[in-house]
Design a protein around this motif. Structure first.
Motif, PDB file in Angstrom:
ATOM      1  N   UNK A 152       0.817  -1.213   0.000  1.00 37.79           N
ATOM      2  CA  UNK A 152       0.000   0.000   0.000  1.00 37.79           C
ATOM      3  C   UNK A 152       0.850   1.262   0.000  1.00 37.79           C
ATOM      4  N   UNK A 153       0.245   2.322  -0.427  1.00 38.40           N
ATOM      5  CA  UNK A 153       0.891   3.626  -0.464  1.00 38.40           C
ATOM      6  C   UNK A 153       0.103   4.554   0.443  1.00 38.40           C
ATOM      7  N   UNK A 154       0.831   5.181   1.366  1.00 36.12           N
ATOM      8  CA  UNK A 154       0.171   6.015   2.354  1.00 36.12           C
ATOM      9  C   UNK A 154       0.188   7.474   1.921  1.00 36.12           C
ATOM     10  N   UNK A 212      -4.048   0.766  -2.251  1.00 34.58           N
ATOM     11  CA  UNK A 212      -3.419  -0.487  -2.630  1.00 34.58           C
ATOM     12  C   UNK A 212      -2.717  -0.231  -3.970  1.00 34.58           C
ATOM     13  N   UNK A 213      -1.387  -0.390  -3.985  1.00 30.41           N
ATOM     14  CA  UNK A 213      -0.608  -0.028  -5.177  1.00 30.41           C
ATOM     15  C   UNK A 213      -1.000  -0.859  -6.398  1.00 30.41           C
ATOM     16  N   UNK A 230      -4.055  -2.701  -6.932  1.00 27.06           N
ATOM     17  CA  UNK A 230      -5.436  -2.567  -7.403  1.00 27.06           C
ATOM     18  C   UNK A 230      -5.814  -1.102  -7.642  1.00 27.06           C
ATOM     19  N   UNK A 231      -5.065  -0.181  -7.034  1.00 30.57           N
ATOM     20  CA  UNK A 231      -5.381   1.239  -7.141  1.00 30.57           C
ATOM     21  C   UNK A 231      -6.549   1.656  -6.257  1.00 30.57           C
ATOM     22  N   UNK A 232      -7.069   0.732  -5.471  1.00 26.68           N
ATOM     23  CA  UNK A 232      -8.241   1.041  -4.638  1.00 26.68           C
ATOM     24  C   UNK A 232      -7.833   1.667  -3.308  1.00 26.68           C
ATOM     25  N   UNK A 233      -8.783   2.419  -2.750  1.00 28.97           N
ATOM     26  CA  UNK A 233      -8.596   3.012  -1.425  1.00 28.97           C
ATOM     27  C   UNK A 233      -8.755   1.909  -0.376  1.00 28.97           C
ATOM     28  N   UNK A 234      -7.813   1.821   0.575  1.00 35.22           N
ATOM     29  CA  UNK A 234      -7.936   0.865   1.694  1.00 35.22           C
ATOM     30  C   UNK A 234      -8.469   1.667   2.866  1.00 35.22           C
ATOM     31  N   UNK A 235      -9.677   1.339   3.351  1.00 36.71           N
ATOM     32  CA  UNK A 235     -10.318   2.246   4.309  1.00 36.71           C
ATOM     33  C   UNK A 235     -10.544   1.703   5.709  1.00 36.71           C
ATOM     34  N   UNK A 289      -7.034   4.376   8.813  1.00 36.98           N
ATOM     35  CA  UNK A 289      -8.075   3.351   8.649  1.00 36.98           C
ATOM     36  C   UNK A 289      -9.056   3.399   9.808  1.00 36.98           C
ATOM     37  N   UNK A 290     -10.298   3.035   9.528  1.00 39.19           N
ATOM     38  CA  UNK A 290     -11.284   2.860  10.586  1.00 39.19           C
ATOM     39  C   UNK A 290     -11.203   1.401  11.068  1.00 39.19           C
ATOM     40  N   UNK A 291     -11.578   1.176  12.331  1.00 39.66           N
ATOM     41  CA  UNK A 291     -11.649  -0.198  12.829  1.00 39.66           C
ATOM     42  C   UNK A 291     -13.106  -0.547  13.129  1.00 39.66           C
ATOM     43  N   UNK A 292     -13.621  -1.540  12.416  1.00 40.81           N
ATOM     44  CA  UNK A 292     -14.949  -2.085  12.678  1.00 40.81           C
ATOM     45  C   UNK A 292     -14.724  -3.431  13.352  1.00 40.81           C
ATOM     46  N   UNK A 293     -15.095  -3.532  14.618  1.00 37.46           N
ATOM     47  CA  UNK A 293     -14.787  -4.728  15.407  1.00 37.46           C
ATOM     48  C   UNK A 293     -15.977  -5.701  15.357  1.00 37.46           C
ATOM     49  N   UNK A 294     -15.728  -6.906  14.867  1.00 35.35           N
ATOM     50  CA  UNK A 294     -16.771  -7.936  14.879  1.00 35.35           C
ATOM     51  C   UNK A 294     -16.621  -8.743  16.171  1.00 35.35           C
TER      52      UNK A 294
END
Ligand SMILES: *Cc1c(COP(=O)(O)O)cnc(C)c1O
Length: 379
Positions: A120-122, A129-130, A132-137, A163-168
């Motif tokens: 990934x690129x920050x 994601x370098x 896929x080009x998608x945003x990692x959120x 990043x957000x953390x969604x805890x399951x």
């Protein structure tokens, strides 16, 4: 017959459900819903709780309210029940499956770090994601089988990579991580009250958070995104994800008994451990020193025998055991998703067997399970 995980329903449950029936408030609003939300928030030390129709619905809304959108990527453990991976898909986002840590069976923090640092690129406000080009959120850790995930290092990563953390916490309600109750350790947490979980509403879930915007957004989306009390005016495409008052009445009774349920689960685990310690063919469920797990489903590793074969032998004598979930990176449902490792999860899946863990299980029934498992693995 000894079932895998059955709810404990008694006098109190009947009384509250009867009360809900008599009140006429059986549907998607009522005092029990408000009461149940308040009790859960209180139990987890959270500011807000929003009741939903299922744990999967809670995950879907939590992701949306955290800003996950179509085309984004969310990191999910590969060793999990499929619901969180599916919830990511409902938003149009893509799951990236992370291997399990062999010492806890939970999402491996080192693999998360590896993925973020190497692939990934920050940027200043977001991460890409370098490849896929998608945003990692977001990170979506799951406390598998009632054992918490190592949350502190995930928080550091979340901060570094925006990043957000969604805890399951659907399987771990009642567990603690470094002394803190799970469920409110991320930006938002999700619970399930399906019939096989620690406490049940027949079917239901909950979103738990300290973030008012996430709570408000979740509640709004759960009620068809309606913006007017008397007129039918909606500001976006919403969902009907509310919990019924009838279900919440059951939940209010169950939460009053929850600490007793937690003790029972721990006592079952202790009995299983004492019995299997002596058996080299069986390995015990891992436990980290920073964790106080709730042992939702007590799960052993079979060192010498195929779990499916042992499951069949147990079924033949009326004992309901269950293998783990097929890891997500092998699932036909998510065949096109990327993954970071997966061999560890695959190895755990190939050996694990969950044993009867109902709250009302008796010591005699546990002895019977131990006896038949021992027979099967020493044959
Ligand atoms: C049970 C469970 C859910 C959601 O459950 P519902 O049946 O939708 O209430 C989500 N994630 C995990 C890991 C689960 O075990």
């Amino acid at each position: 017959m000894i079932p895998l995980s059955e709810p404990s329903i008694g006098e109190l449950e009947s009384r509250y459900v009867q009360e809900a029936l008599s009140s006429g408030w059986v549907s998607s609003s009522g005092e029990f819903v408000t009461e149940f939300e308040a009790r859960i928030a209180d139990a987890l030390g959270a500011k807000f709780a929003v009741a939903t129709s299922s744990g999967t619905a809670a995950l879907h809304l939590a992701l949306l309210a955290s800003g996950v959108a179509s085309g984004d990527e969310v990191l999910v453990p590969t060793l999990t029940f499929i619901a969180p991976a599916n919830a990511v898909r409902y938003t149009g986002a893509h799951p990236v499956f992370i291997d399990a840590d062999p010492s806890t069976w939970q999402m491996d923090v080192d693999r998360v770090t590896e993925f973020l640092e190497e692939h990934c690129e920050r940027g200043n406000e977001s991460t890409f994601n370098k490849k896929s080009g998608r945003r990692v959120v977001a990170l979506l850790p799951v406390d598998v089988l009632g054992h918490p995930v190592d949350m502190d290092p995930l928080h550091s990563l979340a901060e570094r990579f925006h990043l957000k953390i969604v805890e399951d916490a659907t399987e771990s309600l009642g567990a603690t991580y470094r002394g803190r109750p799970v469920g409110n350790l991320g930006d938002v947490g999700c619970l399930s009250f399906n019939g096989n979980k620690l406490i049940t509403t027949g079917g239901g879930g909950m979103i738990v958070t300290d973030d008012k915007r996430i709570a408000d957004r979740s509640r709004h989306l759960s009620t068809q995104a309606r913006v007017h009390l008397t007129e039918y005016i909606h500001d976006s495409v919403g969902y009907n994800y509310r919990m019924s008052n009838l279900a919440a009445a059951l939940g209010c009774a169950q939460i009053e008994r929850m600490s007793d349920f937690v003790s029972r689960k721990k006592s079952h685990a202790w009995l299983y451990e004492k019995a299997f310690e002596k058996l080299p063919q069986v390995s015990l469920m891992p436990r980290a020193e920073w964790a106080d797990p709730v042992y939702w489903l007590y799960t052993i590793g079979l060192e010498t025998h195929d779990p499916m074969a042992v499951q069949e032998e147990l079924a033949a004598v009326g004992i309901h055991a269950r293998p783990l979930w097929q890891p997500m990176h092998l699932s036909p449902a998510h065949a096109d998703a990327t993954h970071q490792g997966g061999e560890v999860a695959q190895r755990i899946y190939g050996r694990a067997l969950s044993l009867p863990s109902s709250v009302d299980l008796s010591d005699g029934e546990i002895a019977r399970v131990v006896n038949y498992v021992s027979k099967a693995v020493t044959a």
